[in-house]
Design an enzyme around this catalytic site. Structure first.
Site, PDB file in Angstrom:
ATOM      1  N   LYS A 198       0.847  -1.187   0.000  1.00  0.00           N
ATOM      2  CA  LYS A 198       0.000   0.000   0.000  1.00  0.00           C
ATOM      3  C   LYS A 198       0.881   1.236   0.000  1.00  0.00           C
ATOM      4  O   LYS A 198       1.782   1.370   0.832  1.00  0.00           O
ATOM      5  CB  LYS A 198      -0.921   0.027   1.220  1.00  0.00           C
ATOM      6  CG  LYS A 198      -1.947   1.144   1.173  1.00  0.00           C
ATOM      7  CD  LYS A 198      -2.571   1.428   2.522  1.00  0.00           C
ATOM      8  CE  LYS A 198      -1.722   2.390   3.333  1.00  0.00           C
ATOM      9  NZ  LYS A 198      -2.431   2.993   4.484  1.00  0.00           N
TER      10      LYS A 198
ATOM     11  N   ASP B 215      -3.461   4.453  -1.812  1.00  0.00           N
ATOM     12  CA  ASP B 215      -4.443   4.835  -0.797  1.00  0.00           C
ATOM     13  C   ASP B 215      -4.425   6.350  -0.606  1.00  0.00           C
ATOM     14  O   ASP B 215      -3.856   6.862   0.352  1.00  0.00           O
ATOM     15  CB  ASP B 215      -4.100   4.115   0.514  1.00  0.00           C
ATOM     16  CG  ASP B 215      -5.136   4.355   1.591  1.00  0.00           C
ATOM     17  OD1 ASP B 215      -6.283   4.682   1.254  1.00  0.00           O
ATOM     18  OD2 ASP B 215      -4.792   4.200   2.780  1.00  0.00           O
ATOM     19  N   LEU B 216      -5.087   7.059  -1.523  1.00  0.00           N
ATOM     20  CA  LEU B 216      -5.124   8.521  -1.443  1.00  0.00           C
ATOM     21  C   LEU B 216      -6.458   9.055  -0.940  1.00  0.00           C
ATOM     22  O   LEU B 216      -6.616  10.260  -0.760  1.00  0.00           O
ATOM     23  CB  LEU B 216      -4.796   9.133  -2.810  1.00  0.00           C
ATOM     24  CG  LEU B 216      -3.388   8.856  -3.341  1.00  0.00           C
ATOM     25  CD1 LEU B 216      -3.147   9.608  -4.647  1.00  0.00           C
ATOM     26  CD2 LEU B 216      -2.330   9.238  -2.313  1.00  0.00           C
ATOM     27  N   LYS B 217      -7.447   8.181  -0.772  1.00  0.00           N
ATOM     28  CA  LYS B 217      -8.733   8.574  -0.183  1.00  0.00           C
ATOM     29  C   LYS B 217      -9.314   9.828  -0.838  1.00  0.00           C
ATOM     30  O   LYS B 217      -9.590  10.827  -0.174  1.00  0.00           O
ATOM     31  CB  LYS B 217      -8.584   8.783   1.327  1.00  0.00           C
ATOM     32  CG  LYS B 217      -8.083   7.550   2.078  1.00  0.00           C
ATOM     33  CD  LYS B 217      -7.969   7.854   3.567  1.00  0.00           C
ATOM     34  CE  LYS B 217      -7.566   6.623   4.369  1.00  0.00           C
ATOM     35  NZ  LYS B 217      -6.168   6.203   4.106  1.00  0.00           N
ATOM     36  N   LEU B 218      -9.525   9.767  -2.134  1.00  0.00           N
ATOM     37  CA  LEU B 218     -10.020  10.932  -2.861  1.00  0.00           C
ATOM     38  C   LEU B 218     -11.377  11.383  -2.326  1.00  0.00           C
ATOM     39  O   LEU B 218     -12.253  10.572  -2.037  1.00  0.00           O
ATOM     40  CB  LEU B 218     -10.144  10.607  -4.351  1.00  0.00           C
ATOM     41  CG  LEU B 218      -8.880  10.107  -5.063  1.00  0.00           C
ATOM     42  CD1 LEU B 218      -9.153   9.912  -6.550  1.00  0.00           C
ATOM     43  CD2 LEU B 218      -7.705  11.045  -4.852  1.00  0.00           C
TER      44      LEU B 218
ATOM     45  N   ASP C 125     -13.696  14.928  -3.204  1.00  0.00           N
ATOM     46  CA  ASP C 125     -13.834  16.260  -3.786  1.00  0.00           C
ATOM     47  C   ASP C 125     -15.093  16.263  -4.639  1.00  0.00           C
ATOM     48  O   ASP C 125     -15.841  15.280  -4.652  1.00  0.00           O
ATOM     49  CB  ASP C 125     -12.589  16.617  -4.613  1.00  0.00           C
ATOM     50  CG  ASP C 125     -12.275  18.115  -4.589  1.00  0.00           C
ATOM     51  OD1 ASP C 125     -13.217  18.911  -4.790  1.00  0.00           O
ATOM     52  OD2 ASP C 125     -11.105  18.475  -4.378  1.00  0.00           O
ATOM     53  N   ILE C 126     -15.309  17.333  -5.387  1.00  0.00           N
ATOM     54  CA  ILE C 126     -16.466  17.359  -6.269  1.00  0.00           C
ATOM     55  C   ILE C 126     -16.278  16.301  -7.362  1.00  0.00           C
ATOM     56  O   ILE C 126     -15.144  15.928  -7.689  1.00  0.00           O
ATOM     57  CB  ILE C 126     -16.686  18.755  -6.882  1.00  0.00           C
ATOM     58  CG1 ILE C 126     -15.489  19.165  -7.756  1.00  0.00           C
ATOM     59  CG2 ILE C 126     -16.945  19.791  -5.790  1.00  0.00           C
ATOM     60  CD1 ILE C 126     -15.733  20.443  -8.542  1.00  0.00           C
TER      61      ILE C 126
ATOM     62  N   THR D 164     -10.650   3.481  10.757  1.00  0.00           N
ATOM     63  CA  THR D 164     -10.533   2.576  11.904  1.00  0.00           C
ATOM     64  C   THR D 164      -9.957   3.275  13.133  1.00  0.00           C
ATOM     65  O   THR D 164      -9.910   2.686  14.215  1.00  0.00           O
ATOM     66  CB  THR D 164      -9.677   1.341  11.551  1.00  0.00           C
ATOM     67  OG1 THR D 164      -8.452   1.768  10.954  1.00  0.00           O
ATOM     68  CG2 THR D 164     -10.418   0.416  10.611  1.00  0.00           C
TER      69      THR D 164
ATOM     70  N   GLN E 298      -5.186   3.051  16.536  1.00  0.00           N
ATOM     71  CA  GLN E 298      -6.361   2.375  15.991  1.00  0.00           C
ATOM     72  C   GLN E 298      -7.373   2.089  17.100  1.00  0.00           C
ATOM     73  O   GLN E 298      -6.994   1.724  18.216  1.00  0.00           O
ATOM     74  CB  GLN E 298      -5.959   1.059  15.315  1.00  0.00           C
ATOM     75  CG  GLN E 298      -4.945   1.216  14.191  1.00  0.00           C
ATOM     76  CD  GLN E 298      -5.578   1.690  12.904  1.00  0.00           C
ATOM     77  OE1 GLN E 298      -6.737   2.056  12.851  1.00  0.00           O
ATOM     78  NE2 GLN E 298      -4.801   1.693  11.837  1.00  0.00           N
TER      79      GLN E 298
ATOM     80  N   GLY F 102       0.633  -2.168   8.477  1.00  0.00           N
ATOM     81  CA  GLY F 102       1.806  -1.318   8.369  1.00  0.00           C
ATOM     82  C   GLY F 102       2.784  -1.526   9.498  1.00  0.00           C
ATOM     83  O   GLY F 102       3.669  -2.378   9.441  1.00  0.00           O
ATOM     84  N   ARG F 103       2.617  -0.753  10.571  1.00  0.00           N
ATOM     85  CA  ARG F 103       3.603  -0.706  11.649  1.00  0.00           C
ATOM     86  C   ARG F 103       3.943  -2.051  12.280  1.00  0.00           C
ATOM     87  O   ARG F 103       5.130  -2.284  12.603  1.00  0.00           O
ATOM     88  CB  ARG F 103       3.141   0.296  12.715  1.00  0.00           C
ATOM     89  CG  ARG F 103       3.307   1.737  12.267  1.00  0.00           C
ATOM     90  CD  ARG F 103       2.554   2.723  13.142  1.00  0.00           C
ATOM     91  NE  ARG F 103       1.119   2.644  12.925  1.00  0.00           N
ATOM     92  CZ  ARG F 103       0.236   3.497  13.454  1.00  0.00           C
ATOM     93  NH1 ARG F 103       0.661   4.479  14.231  1.00  0.00           N
ATOM     94  NH2 ARG F 103      -1.050   3.368  13.197  1.00  0.00           N
TER      95      ARG F 103
END
Length: 236
Positions: free
Chosen positions: A32, A59-62, A64-65, A123, A194, A214-215
């Site tokens: 990711k 994983d940019l979590k878009l 917007d309009i 999360t 988390q 991740g971590r």
């Protein structure tokens, strides 16, 4: 089984290279790329990872309009990624536009369309926090299942959600709709920031279609050993 994505939460290319050098077969990995790494390295990090033959989850979590999201998704599809995230809270038109942008970009590249995954509730969020700060009266499971249905109805391939919510989402969506779970920890790991966490085994039992970790891996003394331990729990 679905993929186990390693979250490359690094700020520079050298750190990514050093980390991936630990793994003997990068062509079997799924990773990711989040905001920190992409905003630091841009499309160059995608090209580097493609050369390593890994699956790429951007994983940019878009959010917007609709027109802006469609054009962004189009540009990202040109980079030949495998997965992309948006926020389901952006609404039906935004989700439809994201899918349209991915389709258009993929057609130009003659590539498979990336999987579109919608964020339900982060999360790191608790029900109390959601109700107080977002003034949402529903329970967290109700809000998450509603957003999952909205995402599916408008072209998303799945959602990013807590493993604790897999079962309720699978009950209200089609069988092929994906539940990809962050917030995964081994039993002896710290929860970090988390709130809604699960072990790989528990996530599997609850119907997970993929994990994002991740971590617990990247900060481990032996990342490869921890990754193999997670895979064993996930696949057995």
């Amino acid at each position: 089984m679905g993929p186990v994505f390693i979250a490359l939460d690094f700020g520079e290319l050298k750190a990514v290279q050093k980390f991936l050098d630990l793994f003997p077969n990068t062509d079997q990995l799924a990773v990711k790329v989040g905001m920190e790494l992409y905003y630091s390295q841009g499309p160059a990090i995608i090209k580097y990872l493609q050369a390593q033959k890994v699956q790429i989850f951007l994983d940019l979590k878009l959010y917007d309009i609709p027109n802006t999201v469609e054009q962004a998704a189009y540009q990202l599809a040109l980079q030949k990624i495998d997965y992309l995230t948006i926020h389901a809270a952006g609404g039906s038109k935004m989700i439809q536009s994201a899918k349209a942008g991915l389709i258009r970009g993929s057609q130009e590249q003659h590539q498979a369309v990336p999987k579109l995954l919608a964020i339900t509730k982060l999360t790191s969020f608790s029900q109390t926090q959601m109700q107080k700060e977002q003034q949402i009266a529903a329970t967290l499971p109700q809000a998450v299942s509603h957003l999952a249905q909205l995402a599916q109805q408008n072209g998303a391939d799945g959602v990013i959600c807590s493993a604790q919510e897999n079962q309720i989402i699978h009950q209200v969506t089609q069988p092929n709709f994906l539940c990809i779970n962050p917030g995964i920890r081994l039993a002896d790991n710290s929860a970090d920031d988390q709130e809604r966490i699960a072990t790989p085994s528990k996530a599997k039992a609850w119907g997970s279609n993929g994990l994002v970790i991740g971590r617990p891996i990247t900060k481990a003394n032996d990342p490869v050993a921890v990754y193999q331990q997670i895979l064993k729990q996930w696949r057995n």
